[in-house]
Design an enzyme around this catalytic site. Sequence first.
Site, PDB file in Angstrom:
ATOM      1  N   ASP A  80     -25.519 -28.700 -20.324  1.00  0.00           N
ATOM      2  CA  ASP A  80     -26.278 -27.585 -19.747  1.00  0.00           C
ATOM      3  C   ASP A  80     -25.495 -26.998 -18.569  1.00  0.00           C
ATOM      4  O   ASP A  80     -25.067 -27.732 -17.670  1.00  0.00           O
ATOM      5  CB  ASP A  80     -27.630 -28.149 -19.264  1.00  0.00           C
ATOM      6  CG  ASP A  80     -28.622 -27.070 -18.914  1.00  0.00           C
ATOM      7  OD1 ASP A  80     -28.530 -25.962 -19.474  1.00  0.00           O
ATOM      8  OD2 ASP A  80     -29.523 -27.357 -18.087  1.00  0.00           O
ATOM      9  N   ASP A  97     -21.200 -21.509 -18.674  1.00  0.00           N
ATOM     10  CA  ASP A  97     -21.984 -20.506 -17.943  1.00  0.00           C
ATOM     11  C   ASP A  97     -21.058 -19.689 -17.050  1.00  0.00           C
ATOM     12  O   ASP A  97     -20.788 -20.037 -15.908  1.00  0.00           O
ATOM     13  CB  ASP A  97     -23.067 -21.212 -17.124  1.00  0.00           C
ATOM     14  CG  ASP A  97     -23.947 -20.220 -16.386  1.00  0.00           C
ATOM     15  OD1 ASP A  97     -23.661 -19.002 -16.455  1.00  0.00           O
ATOM     16  OD2 ASP A  97     -24.912 -20.649 -15.741  1.00  0.00           O
ATOM     17  N   GLU A 145     -23.440 -17.233 -21.657  1.00  0.00           N
ATOM     18  CA  GLU A 145     -24.543 -16.555 -20.944  1.00  0.00           C
ATOM     19  C   GLU A 145     -24.103 -15.213 -20.403  1.00  0.00           C
ATOM     20  O   GLU A 145     -23.021 -15.061 -19.850  1.00  0.00           O
ATOM     21  CB  GLU A 145     -25.069 -17.428 -19.788  1.00  0.00           C
ATOM     22  CG  GLU A 145     -26.185 -16.715 -19.006  1.00  0.00           C
ATOM     23  CD  GLU A 145     -27.038 -17.620 -18.118  1.00  0.00           C
ATOM     24  OE1 GLU A 145     -27.094 -18.837 -18.374  1.00  0.00           O
ATOM     25  OE2 GLU A 145     -27.644 -17.086 -17.172  1.00  0.00           O
ATOM     26  N   HIS A 166     -33.449 -19.686 -20.822  1.00  0.00           N
ATOM     27  CA  HIS A 166     -33.438 -20.693 -19.751  1.00  0.00           C
ATOM     28  C   HIS A 166     -34.658 -20.473 -18.851  1.00  0.00           C
ATOM     29  O   HIS A 166     -35.351 -19.459 -18.958  1.00  0.00           O
ATOM     30  CB  HIS A 166     -32.165 -20.530 -18.900  1.00  0.00           C
ATOM     31  CG  HIS A 166     -30.951 -21.108 -19.553  1.00  0.00           C
ATOM     32  ND1 HIS A 166     -30.291 -22.197 -19.059  1.00  0.00           N
ATOM     33  CD2 HIS A 166     -30.295 -20.748 -20.682  1.00  0.00           C
ATOM     34  CE1 HIS A 166     -29.267 -22.494 -19.845  1.00  0.00           C
ATOM     35  NE2 HIS A 166     -29.238 -21.608 -20.847  1.00  0.00           N
ATOM     36  N   GLY A 167     -34.885 -21.437 -17.964  1.00  0.00           N
ATOM     37  CA  GLY A 167     -35.954 -21.274 -16.971  1.00  0.00           C
ATOM     38  C   GLY A 167     -37.313 -21.117 -17.616  1.00  0.00           C
ATOM     39  O   GLY A 167     -38.121 -20.285 -17.194  1.00  0.00           O
ATOM     40  N   ALA A 168     -37.599 -21.935 -18.627  1.00  0.00           N
ATOM     41  CA  ALA A 168     -38.803 -21.706 -19.448  1.00  0.00           C
ATOM     42  C   ALA A 168     -39.901 -22.746 -19.210  1.00  0.00           C
ATOM     43  O   ALA A 168     -40.775 -22.910 -20.055  1.00  0.00           O
ATOM     44  CB  ALA A 168     -38.409 -21.667 -20.928  1.00  0.00           C
ATOM     45  N   ASN A 195     -35.280 -23.774 -22.922  1.00  0.00           N
ATOM     46  CA  ASN A 195     -34.862 -24.840 -21.993  1.00  0.00           C
ATOM     47  C   ASN A 195     -35.984 -25.249 -21.054  1.00  0.00           C
ATOM     48  O   ASN A 195     -36.550 -24.398 -20.342  1.00  0.00           O
ATOM     49  CB  ASN A 195     -33.705 -24.332 -21.132  1.00  0.00           C
ATOM     50  CG  ASN A 195     -32.396 -24.299 -21.866  1.00  0.00           C
ATOM     51  OD1 ASN A 195     -32.349 -24.413 -23.090  1.00  0.00           O
ATOM     52  ND2 ASN A 195     -31.313 -24.155 -21.117  1.00  0.00           N
ATOM     53  N   ILE A 196     -36.256 -26.540 -21.013  1.00  0.00           N
ATOM     54  CA  ILE A 196     -37.348 -27.048 -20.177  1.00  0.00           C
ATOM     55  C   ILE A 196     -36.875 -28.267 -19.395  1.00  0.00           C
ATOM     56  O   ILE A 196     -36.463 -29.269 -19.986  1.00  0.00           O
ATOM     57  CB  ILE A 196     -38.568 -27.410 -21.058  1.00  0.00           C
ATOM     58  CG1 ILE A 196     -39.091 -26.144 -21.746  1.00  0.00           C
ATOM     59  CG2 ILE A 196     -39.660 -28.088 -20.220  1.00  0.00           C
ATOM     60  CD1 ILE A 196     -40.115 -26.385 -22.832  1.00  0.00           C
TER      61      ILE A 196
HETATM   62  P1  13P Z   1     -36.778 -24.839 -15.842  1.00  0.00           P
HETATM   63  O1  13P Z   1     -36.399 -25.040 -14.420  1.00  0.00           O
HETATM   64  O2  13P Z   1     -37.743 -23.696 -15.999  1.00  0.00           O
HETATM   65  O3  13P Z   1     -37.315 -26.081 -16.480  1.00  0.00           O
HETATM   66  O4  13P Z   1     -35.456 -24.402 -16.654  1.00  0.00           O
HETATM   67  C1  13P Z   1     -34.582 -25.378 -17.151  1.00  0.00           C
HETATM   68  C2  13P Z   1     -33.295 -24.794 -17.636  1.00  0.00           C
HETATM   69  O5  13P Z   1     -33.134 -23.616 -17.857  1.00  0.00           O
HETATM   70  C3  13P Z   1     -32.196 -25.746 -17.855  1.00  0.00           C
HETATM   71  O6  13P Z   1     -31.012 -25.096 -18.210  1.00  0.00           O
HETATM   72  O1  G3H Z   2     -31.035 -25.447 -15.128  1.00  0.00           O
HETATM   73  C1  G3H Z   2     -30.842 -26.501 -14.581  1.00  0.00           C
HETATM   74  C2  G3H Z   2     -31.542 -27.751 -14.949  1.00  0.00           C
HETATM   75  O2  G3H Z   2     -32.873 -27.737 -14.497  1.00  0.00           O
HETATM   76  C3  G3H Z   2     -30.768 -28.937 -14.441  1.00  0.00           C
HETATM   77  O3  G3H Z   2     -30.940 -29.108 -13.079  1.00  0.00           O
HETATM   78  O4  G3H Z   2     -28.628 -29.293 -12.212  1.00  0.00           O
HETATM   79  O5  G3H Z   2     -30.578 -30.248 -10.922  1.00  0.00           O
HETATM   80  O6  G3H Z   2     -29.780 -31.345 -13.038  1.00  0.00           O
HETATM   81  P1  G3H Z   2     -29.895 -30.055 -12.249  1.00  0.00           P
HETATM   82 ZN    ZN Z   3     -30.731 -23.193 -17.291  1.00  0.00          ZN
END
Ligand code: 13P
Ligand code: G3H
Ligand code: ZN
Length: 309
Positions: free
Chosen positions: A82, A104, A134, A211-213, A254-255
Amino acid sequence: MPLVTTTEMFKKAYEGGYAIGAFNVNNMEIVQGITEAAKEVNAPLILQVSSGARKYAKHTYLVKLVEAAIEETGLPIALHLDHGDSFELCKSCIDGGFTSVMIDGSHLPFEENIKLTKQVVEYAHAHGVVVEGELGRLAGIEDAVNVSEEDAAFTNPDEVEEFVSRTGVDSLAIAIGTSHGAYKFKGEAKLRFDILEEIARRLPGFPIVLHGASSVIPEFVEKVNKYGGNMPGAKGVPEEMLRKAAQSAVCKINIDSDLRLAMTATIREYFALHPDHFDPRQYLGPAREAIKELVKHKLINVLGCAGKA
Ligand code: 13P
Ligand code: G3H
Ligand code: ZN
């Protein structure tokens, strides 16, 4: 079954009008909670590892945990990097057994993003690994990237065809109003479905990533606040918006934050109710169970991928 790539998963998800859940993993209880949920509902999975997770738990531990989960469940599982931020990090994950990586380059100028992404794609494809790129910038904070709201920008649909054809990426993460973390919207939650539709029109059949879901489920925020936490104004993406996205060209959702919140709320409650306990299994067990129930709910009611393994 060995680890799989996302190619087959995305093809079926696109055609079937559902999305695959991509859940971040950092330790054994998280891997177990997610994969036990997926086994119960027979769902395919993407388990993803950030560079922060890799520093925390170490590459080999995470790979072995995911391999153990495959042995236990027999499910098709892809292991994904990720937010890879360099060619070297992507290469290290490819060499170390990941089946999918994200590069990314969204913070870079367009041409530089293309150059870096293409370099990763060439190496990844030569090793049977798929790549997520991305375009556009989400607001929010993650380990390697911190994007303020003013710097965030929606994906420009005029750029997507050129980006995909020149880089050769297998999927594309886009920015349509979501952000990372637990504070996604100050006022009303709003996603630019018009931009998503236009991107899908320009890239027929091509898998899009959201992302960010996390939905930042109020029940867990309330529990955190009830038991000594302080998260006023925490707000996520409403589930009905995610259901709508899952039915479109979005094939990967992504969660992470929701898992963190479920785990933390459960552990806070546990200690409030059992202040004298100190065996980690006593509070990590319920935390793992909370993740499992949450992921089952997501797979069945939000992503629509239950029964698709
Ligand atoms: P959230 O912070 O909404 O769970 O998004 C996770 C994410 O996009 C990881 O790449
Ligand atoms: O998008 C990012 C993920 O929530 C991962 O977060 O980099 O703190 O492990 P992290
Ligand atoms: Zn993300």
